[in-house]
Design a protein around this motif. Sequence first.
Motif, PDB file in Angstrom:
ATOM      1  N   VAL A 134     -21.278 -17.320   9.434  1.00 22.41           N
ATOM      2  CA  VAL A 134     -21.843 -18.189   8.397  1.00 22.41           C
ATOM      3  C   VAL A 134     -20.791 -19.212   8.012  1.00 22.41           C
ATOM      4  CG1 VAL A 134     -22.865 -18.314   6.098  1.00 22.41           C
ATOM      5  CG2 VAL A 134     -23.266 -16.297   7.507  1.00 22.41           C
TER       6      VAL A 134
ATOM      7  N   LEU B 273     -19.974 -22.588   5.313  1.00 22.62           N
ATOM      8  CA  LEU B 273     -20.288 -23.478   4.208  1.00 22.62           C
ATOM      9  C   LEU B 273     -19.431 -24.734   4.375  1.00 22.62           C
ATOM     10  CD1 LEU B 273     -21.252 -20.670   3.056  1.00 22.62           C
ATOM     11  CD2 LEU B 273     -20.746 -21.584   0.784  1.00 22.62           C
TER      12      LEU B 273
ATOM     13  N   VAL C 212     -19.978 -27.689   0.282  1.00 25.48           N
ATOM     14  CA  VAL C 212     -21.133 -27.260  -0.510  1.00 25.48           C
ATOM     15  C   VAL C 212     -20.868 -27.442  -1.999  1.00 25.48           C
ATOM     16  CG1 VAL C 212     -22.404 -25.205  -1.273  1.00 25.48           C
ATOM     17  CG2 VAL C 212     -22.096 -25.659   1.165  1.00 25.48           C
TER      18      VAL C 212
ATOM     19  N   MET D  84     -25.024 -18.113   0.989  1.00 23.24           N
ATOM     20  CA  MET D  84     -24.771 -17.653   2.354  1.00 23.24           C
ATOM     21  C   MET D  84     -26.019 -17.037   2.968  1.00 23.24           C
ATOM     22  SD  MET D  84     -20.935 -16.056   1.962  1.00 23.24           S
ATOM     23  CE  MET D  84     -20.545 -16.190   3.710  1.00 23.24           C
TER      24      MET D  84
ATOM     25  N   VAL E 283     -25.148 -25.232   4.746  1.00 23.12           N
ATOM     26  CA  VAL E 283     -24.824 -23.846   5.096  1.00 23.12           C
ATOM     27  C   VAL E 283     -25.460 -23.561   6.447  1.00 23.12           C
ATOM     28  CG1 VAL E 283     -25.008 -21.426   4.439  1.00 23.12           C
ATOM     29  CG2 VAL E 283     -24.822 -23.180   2.669  1.00 23.12           C
TER      30      VAL E 283
ATOM     31  N   ARG F  16     -25.801 -20.832   9.953  1.00 27.40           N
ATOM     32  CA  ARG F  16     -25.662 -19.457  10.438  1.00 27.40           C
ATOM     33  C   ARG F  16     -25.850 -19.451  11.942  1.00 27.40           C
ATOM     34  NH1 ARG F  16     -29.006 -20.227   6.528  1.00 27.40           N
ATOM     35  NH2 ARG F  16     -28.394 -19.618   4.408  1.00 27.40           N
TER      36      ARG F  16
END
Length: 587
Positions: free
Chosen positions: A8, A10, A13, A53, A64, A66
């Motif tokens: 994951v 970020l 953000v 997340m 974000v 993944r």
Amino acid sequence: MATSVNLVNLENVSKAYATTTVFDSVSLGIGAGERIGVVGRNGDGKSTLLKLMLGLEQPDSGRVTRTGGLTIAHVDQRGLLAAGTVRSAVVGDGAEHEWAGDAAVREVLSGLGLATVGLDADIARLSGGERRRVALAGALVQQADLLVLDEPTNHLDVEGITWLANYLVALPNSQRALIAVTHDRWFLDAVCLRTWEVADHQVNQFSGGYAAYVLARAERSRQADASESRRQNLLRKELAWLRRGPPARTSKPQFRIDAAEALIADVPPARSSVQLRALSQRRLGRSVYDVEDVTMTVGDRVLLDNVTWHVGPGDRIGIIGVNGSGKTHLLRLLAGELQPTSGTVTIGQTVQAAHLSQEVVELPEGLRVLEAVQQVRTTAEIAGVELSATQLAERFGFANEKQWTPVADLSGGERRRLQLLRLLLAQPNVLLLDEPTNDLDTDTLAALEDLLDSWAGTLVVVSHDRYLIERICDSTVALVGDGSVAALPGGVEEYLARRAALGADVTAVTTAERRDRKGDSRAARKELTRLERQIATLDKREKAIHDTMAEQATDFARVAELDAELRGLIAERESAEQSWLELSEAF
């Protein structure tokens, strides 16, 4: 741990709610195999970080991402579960033979004690602690790529926390990652390889667990020339405790030992037990509590069985034990809120006790924080220093602007802090604390411990927080469920060793029984088949009873009869399932 690909990410953000900024241009990632602990003050955005997340919240700006095919198992702070049974929450609707033969599933069920809860128990009827264990089990058995846990140790006893820590450190798949928001400092040190601190709209990253995090913060304060600030002194004192505490702790942190020793060279011990005991004796006299031949029963359960126990002036006692063993009842017995079934509890004439219960009660909802503090006392002497109500409130994490917040608008952690502060302001000479660390962040916990270090009085603490017990208590006793109060000279480690030995004895008996059954495998297979048929029949009978109860819902007498029959049926099926599980493991 360095990783080539993050699960994951970020990127720049930002997140705000109304006029409150939570995150501002935060960039970070979690890679395969990493174990990350998240700390920070209540309300600074730890749970929001997890939601971002997970995709449960969307950022106002930034993104974000993944990895494709990523599987995530999540346990939120409240342990929310869908309606149904324990079985459906943990292993779904699959046939029993599909999961009962899986050693990994059995390990989780056993480690979290779900056999005592019952796989067919209704989720709606479970206690908070039982729901937490069910939620954790459901997440652990998924074998997901990423475990996201929000306060995983809430409601777990010391034994359960230790099992969970050991399990997470030895995850079956080394590539499984973990991120956990937790205030349990022992858990952070035992499990986490990195620590993220959520503060000032940012996420600061540190290598190592709680001890390494404390050192890094203390060094950062020193480098900022804040050497005499209260915050830095508190950090240095906390670090001194970590370095001088139990040997098992000092070997864990992965930081520069020389730097740590130099930083705490002039820090005195956390407290002088001899001096505090002398002060306490002058305030309390020779006797505080004398428990003589006390037996206490609740229904058909014996919590205390002919117990004799003495609590003296200046004693600092930690009480640990399995859930339901009677720790809270023992504390309420000392507080005079309960009477023993037999025996006597003699309270010293000079005792002025303050009892902190697990429930946040008796707070003046119509007042503001500062007014609620001043209602008890406008000034108090702490460690020889006179502090105003404003200074005391600030010491407990209520900054100037927060002191004018209505009590009714406070969060759970803030209400807990205010409750503690009001108790201490009443200047008791005996403190009875039941799970005092519930809902408190790590900074507030350190401040509370610093305050208690200089408090001269008798302290009796019920807690599952291993760090707190080792930090503020000089002796430990355990309630292990047999009605006794056992002294533990070796502290929490001795308790865990005793519990492990007890489990080993039970396992040895079970193994011997299995070996005998294995001698005749043909008979055992027949017994397995018979048990499977019996369980199927009991399932049909249970469904029929539920249908009948629904049809005759207005006939209360008939429903009561059916309910009694249903309870007997469930107990019979659970017994058959347990027999099936034990027998199946013999092959």
